[in-house]
Write a protein that holds these residues in place. Structure first.
Motif, mmCIF file in Angstrom:
data_model
loop_
_atom_site.group_PDB
_atom_site.id
_atom_site.type_symbol
_atom_site.label_atom_id
_atom_site.label_comp_id
_atom_site.label_asym_id
_atom_site.label_seq_id
_atom_site.Cartn_x
_atom_site.Cartn_y
_atom_site.Cartn_z
ATOM 1 N N LEU A 1 0.847 -1.181 0.000
ATOM 2 C CA LEU A 1 0.000 0.000 0.000
ATOM 3 C C LEU A 1 0.889 1.241 0.000
ATOM 4 N N ALA A 2 0.610 2.162 -0.919
ATOM 5 C CA ALA A 2 1.362 3.421 -0.975
ATOM 6 C C ALA A 2 0.953 4.294 0.207
ATOM 7 N N LYS A 3 1.942 4.993 0.789
ATOM 8 C CA LYS A 3 1.682 5.869 1.928
ATOM 9 C C LYS A 3 2.608 7.073 1.843
ATOM 10 N N SER A 4 2.050 8.268 2.070
ATOM 11 C CA SER A 4 2.863 9.477 2.175
ATOM 12 C C SER A 4 2.229 10.368 3.230
ATOM 13 N N TYR A 5 2.886 11.459 3.534
ATOM 14 C CA TYR A 5 2.362 12.429 4.491
ATOM 15 C C TYR A 5 2.271 13.785 3.809
ATOM 16 N N ILE A 6 1.207 14.522 4.150
ATOM 17 C CA ILE A 6 1.021 15.855 3.593
ATOM 18 C C ILE A 6 0.705 16.806 4.743
ATOM 19 N N ARG A 7 1.286 18.001 4.665
ATOM 20 C CA ARG A 7 0.971 19.051 5.640
ATOM 21 C C ARG A 7 0.040 20.039 4.968
ATOM 22 N N LEU A 8 -1.086 20.299 5.627
ATOM 23 C CA LEU A 8 -2.096 21.206 5.105
ATOM 24 C C LEU A 8 -2.345 22.315 6.115
ATOM 25 N N LYS A 9 -2.492 23.543 5.622
ATOM 26 C CA LYS A 9 -2.756 24.687 6.492
ATOM 27 C C LYS A 9 -4.065 25.330 6.058
ATOM 28 N N GLU A 10 -4.973 25.497 7.025
ATOM 29 C CA GLU A 10 -6.248 26.150 6.731
ATOM 30 C C GLU A 10 -6.003 27.582 6.282
ATOM 31 N N LEU A 11 -6.912 28.104 5.482
ATOM 32 C CA LEU A 11 -6.822 29.502 5.082
ATOM 33 C C LEU A 11 -7.115 30.367 6.300
ATOM 34 N N GLY A 12 -6.453 31.520 6.393
ATOM 35 C CA GLY A 12 -6.762 32.391 7.510
ATOM 36 C C GLY A 12 -5.562 33.058 8.145
ATOM 37 N N GLY A 13 -4.445 33.111 7.462
ATOM 38 C CA GLY A 13 -3.318 33.876 7.991
ATOM 39 C C GLY A 13 -2.287 33.042 8.722
ATOM 40 N N ASP A 14 -1.401 33.755 9.438
ATOM 41 C CA ASP A 14 -0.255 33.131 10.091
ATOM 42 C C ASP A 14 -0.636 32.138 11.187
ATOM 43 N N TYR A 15 -1.771 32.326 11.838
ATOM 44 C CA TYR A 15 -2.134 31.500 12.986
ATOM 45 C C TYR A 15 -3.209 30.469 12.670
ATOM 46 N N ALA A 16 -3.446 30.215 11.401
ATOM 47 C CA ALA A 16 -4.439 29.213 11.004
ATOM 48 C C ALA A 16 -3.949 27.820 11.395
ATOM 49 N N ASP A 17 -4.892 26.926 11.645
ATOM 50 C CA ASP A 17 -4.547 25.561 12.030
ATOM 51 C C ASP A 17 -3.844 24.831 10.900
ATOM 52 N N GLU A 18 -2.925 23.953 11.283
ATOM 53 C CA GLU A 18 -2.157 23.165 10.326
ATOM 54 C C GLU A 18 -2.259 21.701 10.731
ATOM 55 N N TYR A 19 -2.313 20.810 9.731
ATOM 56 C CA TYR A 19 -2.494 19.383 9.978
ATOM 57 C C TYR A 19 -1.429 18.583 9.242
ATOM 58 N N SER A 20 -0.901 17.579 9.902
ATOM 59 C CA SER A 20 -0.016 16.614 9.266
ATOM 60 C C SER A 20 -0.836 15.347 9.092
ATOM 61 N N CYS A 21 -1.047 14.956 7.838
ATOM 62 C CA CYS A 21 -1.990 13.879 7.537
ATOM 63 C C CYS A 21 -1.303 12.734 6.806
ATOM 64 N N ALA A 22 -1.705 11.515 7.129
ATOM 65 C CA ALA A 22 -1.291 10.357 6.350
ATOM 66 C C ALA A 22 -2.186 10.303 5.110
ATOM 67 N N VAL A 23 -1.601 9.920 3.985
ATOM 68 C CA VAL A 23 -2.341 9.759 2.734
ATOM 69 C C VAL A 23 -2.036 8.345 2.248
ATOM 70 N N LEU A 24 -3.080 7.577 1.938
ATOM 71 C CA LEU A 24 -2.913 6.162 1.617
ATOM 72 C C LEU A 24 -3.414 5.820 0.216
ATOM 73 N N GLY A 25 -2.912 4.724 -0.324
ATOM 74 C CA GLY A 25 -3.393 4.190 -1.603
ATOM 75 C C GLY A 25 -3.029 5.054 -2.792
ATOM 76 N N ASN A 26 -3.917 5.081 -3.779
ATOM 77 C CA ASN A 26 -3.669 5.843 -5.009
ATOM 78 C C ASN A 26 -3.497 7.328 -4.742
ATOM 79 N N LEU A 27 -4.200 7.849 -3.735
ATOM 80 C CA LEU A 27 -4.105 9.270 -3.402
ATOM 81 C C LEU A 27 -2.682 9.635 -2.950
ATOM 82 N N ALA A 28 -1.975 8.683 -2.334
ATOM 83 C CA ALA A 28 -0.605 8.930 -1.878
ATOM 84 C C ALA A 28 0.345 9.144 -3.052
ATOM 85 N N GLN A 29 0.004 8.645 -4.206
ATOM 86 C CA GLN A 29 0.866 8.774 -5.375
ATOM 87 C C GLN A 29 0.580 10.038 -6.176
ATOM 88 N N CYS A 30 -0.471 10.773 -5.817
ATOM 89 C CA CYS A 30 -0.775 12.060 -6.459
ATOM 90 C C CYS A 30 0.147 13.118 -5.874
#
Length: 91
Positions: free
Chosen positions: A25-54
């Motif tokens: 199974l393909a696996k990668s990690y992506i960091r995503l930051k919500e819109l809203g400036g310097d103090y917006a929430d940020e998430y570190s997410c696992a991405v699995l399967g075909n989506l991990a290869q995008c």
């Protein structure tokens, strides 16, 4: 599950892990930051399967559906964030 509009901060190269069923199974990690400036929430997410290869570019705006789980191990609690779906948004 929650769907958020975010900017891509970074993404790791996919690697392959072996599932409990013995499948690869393909696996990668992506960091995503919500819109809203310097103090917006940020998430570190696992991405699995075909989506991990995008590949998603840094700074790209995406809609991401995230699944949040909390589990306990040896008396400690951990949060697991998995990106279920990520869709590029065009300006």
């Amino acid at each position: 599950m929650t769907t958020l509009i975010c900017k891509v901060v970074s993404q790791t190269e996919p690697s392959f892990v072996t599932t409990q069923k013995g499948e690869q199974l393909a696996k990668s990690y992506i960091r995503l930051k919500e819109l809203g400036g310097d103090y917006a929430d940020e998430y570190s997410c696992a991405v699995l399967g075909n989506l991990a290869q995008c590949r998603f570019q840094t700074g790209e705006t995406v809609a991401a559906t995230l699944r949040f789980r909390i589990f306990e191990n040896n008396g400690n609690s951990y949060q697991d964030v998995t990106a279920i779906d990520i869709v590029k948004l065009h300006p």
